[in-house]
Design an enzyme around this catalytic site. Sequence first.
Site, short mmCIF file in Angstrom:
data_model
loop_
_atom_site.label_atom_id
_atom_site.label_comp_id
_atom_site.label_asym_id
_atom_site.label_seq_id
_atom_site.Cartn_x
_atom_site.Cartn_y
_atom_site.Cartn_z
N PRO A 7 23.31 57.21 11.06
CA PRO A 7 23.23 57.20 12.53
C PRO A 7 24.53 57.73 13.10
O PRO A 7 25.61 57.24 12.77
CB PRO A 7 23.06 55.70 12.85
CG PRO A 7 23.77 54.99 11.72
CD PRO A 7 23.58 55.87 10.50
N CYS A 98 31.10 51.31 14.75
CA CYS A 98 31.44 52.30 15.78
C CYS A 98 32.90 52.17 16.19
O CYS A 98 33.35 51.09 16.59
CB CYS A 98 30.55 52.13 17.00
SG CYS A 98 30.93 53.32 18.32
N GLY A 223 26.40 61.72 6.44
CA GLY A 223 26.57 61.89 7.87
C GLY A 223 26.79 63.33 8.27
O GLY A 223 25.90 64.16 8.16
#
Length: 310
Positions: A7, A98, A223
Amino acid sequence: MKLILAPMEGLTDPIMRDVLTHVGSFDWCVTEFIRVTDSVLPEHVYDSYCPELKNNGKTSAGTPVHVQFLGNNPDMLAANAVRAVELGAPAIDLNFGCPAKTVNRHRGGSVLLDEPDVVHLLVKAVRDAVPQHIPVSAKMRLGYLDENHTLENAHAIEDAGASWLTVHARTKADGYTPPAYWEKILPIVEALNINIIANGEIWNTQHAKRCLEQSGCHDLMLGRGAVTTPDLSLCIRQNREDAVLSWQDLLELQIRFLNGPSKTEIGMVGRYKQWLGMMTKAYPEAKLLWDEVKRIKDLNEVIQKLHNFL
């Protein structure tokens, strides 16, 4: 070996997930984080972040899409997880990685790694709320500003009932600056009983091999490397250093991307240029194409340029 598409906010959106799972070899992918504060989000928010929910929680290629939440309110995280499952989410993931300053300032993402008790509370709240057959997982960094709580956070996530844990092998303070410290995942693998998935700085097959060796993991989350080199998952699975896809194949992928659903034309052109800019790091042809399209703002004109190259 499982390979998972990571993500990444503003990058692995529904259109990019469709493209990369169409050509790649991923076991599942994860949505950009959905921010949860003090309410159960309306259905249109889920439609925006995860339109795959209307396709049995899968991309058009059949790859499952796990829904990721970010927040610090256990009751609301639990309630939204229940709602996501009702809408068709096959699994729930929680974001403790994050590094964005705005997110951290509002006590979300990696800043929570300084509070292992809170991490445990949030994972347990979601695990207790959703049906047992629905996996609940988490993604974390090695820490916030330091690694003082790495194992404590990992144990907190496992003890809360998580099915697996993905570890990005850097702290928030490290940001995205190379290297990723894959060897620092090994103590987590040795200490926990649940599966650990390694993430960070995997750009090619050699990186994947070294990450597996140093981390002790069996599975990888890919990623930016998977976006920059769309056939990365295929290369890893086939143990190839050379490309699987030709530039012609990649042009067709780019056209597929540009024909995807978008809220605005300028937004789609901007997203495409972001992707093409990343691909210039891996493909000389992308640099030539970039010079042709970098000043174009009209979507159809960009698409026509690609057809001309094709």
